[in-house]
Design a protein around this motif. Structure first.
Motif, PDB file in Angstrom:
ATOM      1  N   ASP A 107       3.058   7.615 -14.568  1.00  0.00           N
ATOM      2  CA  ASP A 107       2.994   7.820 -13.123  1.00  0.00           C
ATOM      3  C   ASP A 107       3.878   6.755 -12.461  1.00  0.00           C
ATOM      4  N   LEU A 108       4.034   6.841 -11.143  1.00  0.00           N
ATOM      5  CA  LEU A 108       4.955   5.919 -10.476  1.00  0.00           C
ATOM      6  C   LEU A 108       4.497   4.463 -10.595  1.00  0.00           C
ATOM      7  N   LYS A 109       3.192   4.240 -10.595  1.00  0.00           N
ATOM      8  CA  LYS A 109       2.689   2.873 -10.753  1.00  0.00           C
ATOM      9  C   LYS A 109       3.104   2.296 -12.103  1.00  0.00           C
ATOM     10  N   GLN A 110       2.958   3.072 -13.151  1.00  0.00           N
ATOM     11  CA  GLN A 110       3.377   2.606 -14.478  1.00  0.00           C
ATOM     12  C   GLN A 110       4.887   2.402 -14.538  1.00  0.00           C
ATOM     13  N   SER A 112       6.774   1.569 -12.102  1.00  0.00           N
ATOM     14  CA  SER A 112       7.022   0.352 -11.323  1.00  0.00           C
ATOM     15  C   SER A 112       6.655  -0.897 -12.102  1.00  0.00           C
ATOM     16  N   ARG A 139       7.992  11.928  -9.177  1.00  0.00           N
ATOM     17  CA  ARG A 139       6.767  11.175  -8.893  1.00  0.00           C
ATOM     18  C   ARG A 139       6.612  10.778  -7.424  1.00  0.00           C
ATOM     19  N   SER A 143       3.042   9.545  -4.614  1.00  0.00           N
ATOM     20  CA  SER A 143       3.042   8.092  -4.766  1.00  0.00           C
ATOM     21  C   SER A 143       2.607   7.399  -3.491  1.00  0.00           C
ATOM     22  N   THR A 144       2.069   6.199  -3.678  1.00  0.00           N
ATOM     23  CA  THR A 144       1.718   5.388  -2.515  1.00  0.00           C
ATOM     24  C   THR A 144       2.943   4.596  -2.077  1.00  0.00           C
ATOM     25  N   LYS A 146       3.023   1.505  -1.587  1.00  0.00           N
ATOM     26  CA  LYS A 146       3.041   0.271  -2.383  1.00  0.00           C
ATOM     27  C   LYS A 146       3.762   0.487  -3.708  1.00  0.00           C
ATOM     28  N   ASP A 147       3.470   1.603  -4.393  1.00  0.00           N
ATOM     29  CA  ASP A 147       4.128   1.881  -5.672  1.00  0.00           C
ATOM     30  C   ASP A 147       5.630   2.028  -5.500  1.00  0.00           C
ATOM     31  N   VAL A 150       7.125  -1.433  -4.874  1.00  0.00           N
ATOM     32  CA  VAL A 150       7.181  -2.230  -6.104  1.00  0.00           C
ATOM     33  C   VAL A 150       8.347  -1.765  -6.978  1.00  0.00           C
ATOM     34  N   LEU A 151       8.545  -0.467  -7.045  1.00  0.00           N
ATOM     35  CA  LEU A 151       9.653   0.064  -7.850  1.00  0.00           C
ATOM     36  C   LEU A 151      10.988  -0.352  -7.244  1.00  0.00           C
TER      37      LEU A 151
END
Length: 155
Positions: A107-110, A112, A139, A143-144, A146-147, A150-151
Protein backbone atom coordinates in the motif's frame (compact mmCIF):
# COMPACT_ATOMS: atom_id res chain seq x y z
CA UNK A 1 3.94 -6.30 23.40
CA UNK A 2 5.82 -4.72 26.22
CA UNK A 3 8.14 -2.71 23.98
CA UNK A 4 5.21 -1.03 22.21
CA UNK A 5 3.43 -0.23 25.49
CA UNK A 6 6.55 1.35 26.98
CA UNK A 7 7.24 3.28 23.75
CA UNK A 8 3.67 4.59 23.67
CA UNK A 9 2.96 5.16 27.36
CA UNK A 10 6.32 5.37 29.10
CA UNK A 11 8.15 5.40 31.28
CA UNK A 12 10.71 7.38 29.32
CA UNK A 13 13.39 6.40 31.81
CA UNK A 14 16.64 5.40 30.03
CA UNK A 15 17.29 2.69 32.65
CA UNK A 16 14.01 0.97 31.68
CA UNK A 17 15.05 1.01 28.03
CA UNK A 18 18.51 -0.34 28.90
CA UNK A 19 16.83 -3.28 30.67
CA UNK A 20 14.43 -3.89 27.78
CA UNK A 21 17.28 -3.83 25.27
CA UNK A 22 19.35 -6.17 27.46
CA UNK A 23 16.43 -8.61 27.46
CA UNK A 24 15.99 -8.26 23.69
CA UNK A 25 19.69 -8.97 23.27
CA UNK A 26 19.36 -12.22 25.24
CA UNK A 27 16.39 -13.47 23.19
CA UNK A 28 17.42 -11.98 19.83
CA UNK A 29 18.32 -15.38 18.40
CA UNK A 30 14.75 -16.60 18.86
CA UNK A 31 12.80 -13.54 17.64
CA UNK A 32 10.51 -13.99 14.67
CA UNK A 33 10.57 -11.34 11.95
CA UNK A 34 7.29 -9.93 13.34
CA UNK A 35 8.73 -9.69 16.86
CA UNK A 36 11.93 -8.12 15.52
CA UNK A 37 9.91 -5.54 13.57
CA UNK A 38 7.91 -4.69 16.70
CA UNK A 39 11.02 -4.37 18.90
CA UNK A 40 12.83 -2.20 16.35
CA UNK A 41 9.79 0.01 15.71
CA UNK A 42 9.35 0.54 19.47
CA UNK A 43 13.01 1.53 19.78
CA UNK A 44 12.58 3.94 16.86
CA UNK A 45 9.38 5.39 18.34
CA UNK A 46 11.10 5.93 21.69
CA UNK A 47 14.20 7.20 19.89
CA UNK A 48 16.31 4.82 21.95
CA UNK A 49 19.53 3.87 20.23
CA UNK A 50 21.71 1.24 21.81
CA UNK A 51 24.59 1.14 19.34
CA UNK A 52 26.10 -2.18 20.41
CA UNK A 53 22.74 -4.00 20.37
CA UNK A 54 21.74 -2.49 17.03
CA UNK A 55 25.10 -3.29 15.42
CA UNK A 56 25.07 -6.88 16.67
CA UNK A 57 21.39 -7.40 15.83
CA UNK A 58 21.74 -5.85 12.35
CA UNK A 59 24.74 -7.94 11.40
CA UNK A 60 23.91 -11.23 13.12
CA UNK A 61 20.13 -11.59 12.85
CA UNK A 62 18.58 -9.12 10.42
CA UNK A 63 19.89 -10.75 7.21
CA UNK A 64 18.11 -14.04 7.97
CA UNK A 65 15.00 -12.18 9.19
CA UNK A 66 14.88 -10.18 5.94
CA UNK A 67 14.82 -13.39 3.93
CA UNK A 68 11.90 -14.92 5.85
CA UNK A 69 9.83 -11.88 6.83
CA UNK A 70 6.26 -11.20 5.77
CA UNK A 71 6.05 -8.05 3.65
CA UNK A 72 4.62 -5.84 6.43
CA UNK A 73 7.36 -6.99 8.83
CA UNK A 74 10.09 -6.51 6.24
CA UNK A 75 8.92 -2.92 5.67
CA UNK A 76 8.91 -2.36 9.44
CA UNK A 77 12.38 -3.80 9.95
CA UNK A 78 13.96 -1.76 7.15
CA UNK A 79 12.14 1.44 8.14
CA UNK A 80 13.05 1.09 11.82
CA UNK A 81 16.70 0.33 11.10
CA UNK A 82 16.95 3.48 9.00
CA UNK A 83 15.22 5.58 11.69
CA UNK A 84 17.67 4.23 14.26
CA UNK A 85 20.68 4.93 11.98
CA UNK A 86 21.44 1.21 12.15
CA UNK A 87 22.28 0.74 8.48
CA UNK A 88 23.56 -2.70 7.51
CA UNK A 89 24.45 -2.89 3.83
CA UNK A 90 23.97 -6.66 3.66
CA UNK A 91 20.45 -6.44 5.09
CA UNK A 92 19.45 -3.62 2.73
CA UNK A 93 20.96 -5.46 -0.24
CA UNK A 94 19.00 -8.60 0.66
CA UNK A 95 15.83 -6.58 1.11
CA UNK A 96 16.06 -4.88 -2.31
CA UNK A 97 15.17 -7.93 -4.36
CA UNK A 98 12.26 -8.95 -2.13
CA UNK A 99 10.91 -5.41 -1.87
CA UNK A 100 11.14 -4.74 -5.60
CA UNK A 101 9.31 -7.99 -6.36
CA UNK A 102 6.70 -7.28 -3.66
CA UNK A 103 6.05 -3.64 -4.65
CA UNK A 104 2.73 -4.50 -6.39
CA UNK A 105 1.39 -5.83 -3.06
CA UNK A 106 2.39 -2.72 -1.06
CA UNK A 107 0.00 0.00 0.00
CA UNK A 108 1.13 3.63 -0.22
CA UNK A 109 2.22 3.68 3.42
CA UNK A 110 4.53 0.72 2.85
CA UNK A 111 5.83 2.27 -0.38
CA UNK A 112 6.55 5.47 1.56
CA UNK A 113 8.23 3.69 4.45
CA UNK A 114 10.51 1.72 2.16
CA UNK A 115 11.41 4.68 -0.05
CA UNK A 116 12.19 6.83 2.99
CA UNK A 117 14.20 4.06 4.64
CA UNK A 118 16.45 3.62 1.62
CA UNK A 119 16.88 7.37 1.12
CA UNK A 120 17.59 7.96 4.83
CA UNK A 121 20.15 5.13 4.85
CA UNK A 122 21.78 6.43 1.66
CA UNK A 123 21.25 3.08 -0.06
CA UNK A 124 20.38 3.97 -3.64
CA UNK A 125 18.92 1.26 -5.85
CA UNK A 126 17.41 2.44 -9.12
CA UNK A 127 15.56 -0.83 -9.75
CA UNK A 128 13.86 -0.70 -6.35
CA UNK A 129 12.84 2.95 -6.76
CA UNK A 130 11.44 2.24 -10.24
CA UNK A 131 9.40 -0.66 -8.85
CA UNK A 132 8.10 1.48 -5.97
CA UNK A 133 7.26 4.51 -8.11
CA UNK A 134 5.48 2.34 -10.67
CA UNK A 135 2.91 1.49 -7.97
CA UNK A 136 2.16 5.07 -6.89
CA UNK A 137 -0.50 5.99 -9.50
CA UNK A 138 -2.63 2.98 -8.50
CA UNK A 139 -2.39 3.81 -4.81
CA UNK A 140 -3.03 7.57 -4.78
CA UNK A 141 -6.83 7.43 -4.79
CA UNK A 142 -6.92 5.42 -1.55
CA UNK A 143 -4.12 7.27 0.23
CA UNK A 144 -3.97 9.74 3.06
CA UNK A 145 -2.32 13.12 2.65
CA UNK A 146 0.28 12.05 5.20
CA UNK A 147 1.27 8.96 3.18
CA UNK A 148 1.61 11.05 0.03
CA UNK A 149 3.70 13.67 1.86
CA UNK A 150 5.99 11.00 3.30
CA UNK A 151 6.49 9.49 -0.15
CA UNK A 152 7.17 12.88 -1.75
CA UNK A 153 9.67 13.61 1.02
CA UNK A 154 11.68 10.54 0.00
CA UNK A 155 11.85 11.72 -3.58
Amino acid sequence: GLFQRVAANGPRDPSVWRKLVARADVIAHSLTSKQAALVLSALARAQHRNESFLRRFSVKFVPSLVESAELVDLCGIISSLSQLDAYCEEAFDLAVERLAASAPQMDLKQLSLVANAFVRAGHADAELFRALLKQVPRRLARSTGKDVAVLLNAL
